[in-house]
Scaffold this motif. Structure first.
Motif, PDB file in Angstrom:
ATOM      1  N   SER A 231      43.442  43.943  44.748  1.00 40.26           N
ATOM      2  CA  SER A 231      43.836  44.824  45.853  1.00 40.26           C
ATOM      3  C   SER A 231      42.640  45.535  46.476  1.00 40.26           C
ATOM      4  O   SER A 231      42.794  46.204  47.504  1.00 40.26           O
ATOM      5  N   LEU A 232      41.460  45.419  45.871  1.00 42.21           N
ATOM      6  CA  LEU A 232      40.248  45.978  46.465  1.00 42.21           C
ATOM      7  C   LEU A 232      39.506  44.973  47.336  1.00 42.21           C
ATOM      8  O   LEU A 232      38.501  45.311  47.946  1.00 42.21           O
ATOM      9  N   ALA A 233      40.003  43.741  47.390  1.00 39.97           N
ATOM     10  CA  ALA A 233      39.268  42.697  48.100  1.00 39.97           C
ATOM     11  C   ALA A 233      39.275  42.920  49.610  1.00 39.97           C
ATOM     12  O   ALA A 233      38.331  42.536  50.295  1.00 39.97           O
ATOM     13  N   TRP A 234      40.333  43.538  50.143  1.00 40.14           N
ATOM     14  CA  TRP A 234      40.458  43.650  51.605  1.00 40.14           C
ATOM     15  C   TRP A 234      39.360  44.514  52.215  1.00 40.14           C
ATOM     16  O   TRP A 234      38.958  44.295  53.353  1.00 40.14           O
ATOM     17  N   THR A 237      35.429  42.342  50.945  1.00 38.84           N
ATOM     18  CA  THR A 237      35.104  41.065  51.595  1.00 38.84           C
ATOM     19  C   THR A 237      36.328  40.585  52.366  1.00 38.84           C
ATOM     20  O   THR A 237      37.112  39.777  51.867  1.00 38.84           O
ATOM     21  N   PRO A 238      36.556  41.086  53.578  1.00 37.47           N
ATOM     22  CA  PRO A 238      37.788  40.746  54.312  1.00 37.47           C
ATOM     23  C   PRO A 238      37.914  39.266  54.646  1.00 37.47           C
ATOM     24  O   PRO A 238      39.026  38.732  54.641  1.00 37.47           O
ATOM     25  N   MET A 239      36.805  38.582  54.920  1.00 35.51           N
ATOM     26  CA  MET A 239      36.910  37.150  55.224  1.00 35.51           C
ATOM     27  C   MET A 239      37.286  36.340  53.989  1.00 35.51           C
ATOM     28  O   MET A 239      38.020  35.357  54.075  1.00 35.51           O
ATOM     29  N   ILE A 240      36.763  36.770  52.831  1.00 34.44           N
ATOM     30  CA  ILE A 240      37.128  36.099  51.582  1.00 34.44           C
ATOM     31  C   ILE A 240      38.629  36.219  51.343  1.00 34.44           C
ATOM     32  O   ILE A 240      39.263  35.300  50.806  1.00 34.44           O
ATOM     33  N   LEU A 241      39.205  37.330  51.763  1.00 29.55           N
ATOM     34  CA  LEU A 241      40.645  37.535  51.603  1.00 29.55           C
ATOM     35  C   LEU A 241      41.441  36.446  52.311  1.00 29.55           C
ATOM     36  O   LEU A 241      42.358  35.846  51.738  1.00 29.55           O
ATOM     37  N   ALA A 242      41.085  36.157  53.554  1.00 26.53           N
ATOM     38  CA  ALA A 242      41.794  35.125  54.314  1.00 26.53           C
ATOM     39  C   ALA A 242      41.584  33.746  53.701  1.00 26.53           C
ATOM     40  O   ALA A 242      42.532  32.960  53.568  1.00 26.53           O
ATOM     41  N   MET A 243      40.340  33.446  53.289  1.00 27.58           N
ATOM     42  CA  MET A 243      40.053  32.134  52.701  1.00 27.58           C
ATOM     43  C   MET A 243      40.797  31.950  51.386  1.00 27.58           C
ATOM     44  O   MET A 243      41.393  30.894  51.124  1.00 27.58           O
ATOM     45  N   MET A 300      46.402  40.887  47.250  1.00 29.06           N
ATOM     46  CA  MET A 300      45.158  40.962  48.004  1.00 29.06           C
ATOM     47  C   MET A 300      45.346  41.571  49.378  1.00 29.06           C
ATOM     48  O   MET A 300      44.519  42.356  49.854  1.00 29.06           O
ATOM     49  N   SER A 301      46.426  41.217  50.058  1.00 33.05           N
ATOM     50  CA  SER A 301      46.530  41.535  51.481  1.00 33.05           C
ATOM     51  C   SER A 301      47.500  42.655  51.823  1.00 33.05           C
ATOM     52  O   SER A 301      47.352  43.305  52.864  1.00 33.05           O
ATOM     53  N   LEU A 302      48.498  42.915  50.988  1.00 31.66           N
ATOM     54  CA  LEU A 302      49.549  43.860  51.351  1.00 31.66           C
ATOM     55  C   LEU A 302      49.625  45.075  50.441  1.00 31.66           C
ATOM     56  O   LEU A 302      50.573  45.864  50.550  1.00 31.66           O
TER      57      LEU A 302
END
Length: 345
Positions: A231-234, A237-243, A300-302
């Motif tokens: 949950s700290l990834a956003w 590294t926001p691009m890593i989150l999408a990948m 990760m995202s929500l």
């Protein structure tokens, strides 16, 4: 660790499965398995901790037991036929011994108990080697003797692995254990199709490795060892989150991503061979796998981990370590489905 020692260890890890894949002599194939087994033990215990020592001990005992059963089958086959290769007239019990021992090495259910614990107790980059490269040698041996294997035992191993891999990953909070149960489920898919079309097993293995490597790289870049740390990834590294989200959906086999290709091909082949019940159960269990992949995406995202930092974006230096390999692997793991006709042929 000494760089020269590391070079020797990694060279041995690479050469072990290479010897197994390129040899038709059973004794040389066993030597290749032992090379990869003994070379990875120092890497498991590189960081001295009770957890890594426990993981290395479990891995060594399990793999050594399987290796001894393989060696026993090879020696009994030589005593019976006088040859270092399996023949059509070889006793079926020897093939069953080989199948069971190679299943132990692959971590197929019900011989899977060591795999999540070992993966959890070692560094993430060693876990990547354990779940990808170390699977190649046992699968290559199964590929070479697939026509002699008992289809009933193979089916039982496959369906139990798919079930355990799906159910076991539902209540896990550690990312390494989730990836280990994902590996168990994928190995079940590979073994299920082995008696009918072994080339699809190789296709599934290749795509599984293409999916697992970028997933582990994204976890290493964000230092995510648990669902809470995801949950700290956003804000790191926001691009890593999408990948990572797209790769996880591909691992779950969601069309039109690359991970859908092996599941689609395997289910089609099983239906051609009148295995409708098996294919239905595997398709249902694939939904459970997709569920815990989606749970990772949700974390990760929500979700937002409680933090005292008022800044939404954490300042950081750009991570250059994997910048060249990650985009390539991400494209391969998500956009290869249009090439399915060429890959299938």
């Amino acid at each position: 660790m000494n760089p020269i020692t590391l070079i020797i260890i990694y060279f041995t890890i690479i050469m072990g499965p290479a010897i197994t894949m390129s040899s038709s002599n059973l004794l040389l194939m066993w030597v290749g398995l032992e090379m990869s087994l003994l070379a990875i033990i120092p890497l498991l215990t590189n960081k001295k901790s009770p957890r890594s020592t426990e993981a290395a001990t479990k891995y060594f005992l399990t793999q050594a037991t399987a290796s001894m059963i393989i060696l026993l089958a090879i020696v009994l086959n030589y005593k019976q036929s006088g040859m270092w290769t399996f023949q059509q007239q070889t006793n079926s019990m020897l093939f069953n011994m080989m199948l069971i021992s190679l299943s132990m090495k692959l971590g197929l259910a019900p011989f899977h108990y060591w795999l999540p614990e070992v993966t959890q107790g070692i560094p993430m980059h060693i876990g990547l080697i354990l779940l990808t490269w170390q699977k190649i040698a046992p699968l290559s041996m199964l590929y070479q003797i697939y026509q002699f294997l008992n289809p009933t035992i193979t089916t039982i191993l496959a369906i139990s692995s798919v079930l355990i891999g799906a159910w076991g990953g539902l209540n896990q909070t550690q990312t390494r254990k989730i990836m280990a149960y994902s590996s168990i489920a994928h190995m079940g898919w590979m073994v299920a199709i082995l008696p009918h079309n072994p080339n699809l097993t190789l296709l599934n293995l290749t795509i599984y490795i293409l999916l697992t490597i970028p997933m582990f790289i994204t976890l290493m870049m964000s230092s995510a060892t648990s669902i809470n740390s995801l949950s700290l990834a956003w804000n790191k590294t926001p691009m890593i989150l999408a990948m990572a989200s797209i790769i996880l959906l591909s691992l779950g086999g969601l069309p039109p991503l690359t991970g859908f290709l092996p599941k689609w091909a395997i289910i089609s082949e099983l239906l051609k061979n009148n295995c409708s019940i098996l294919s239905t159960l595997m398709a249902i269990m694939a939904l459970l796998n997709l569920f815990f992949y989606t749970r990772l995406i949700y974390s990760m995202s929500l979700t937002m981990f409680p933090t005292n930092n008022n800044s939404k974006m954490i300042s950081h230096h750009p991570i250059l370590k994997y910048n060249f390999i990650l985009p390539t692997l991400t494209v391969l793991s998500t956009l290869t489905l249009p090439l399915s006709s060429q890959l299938m042929t």
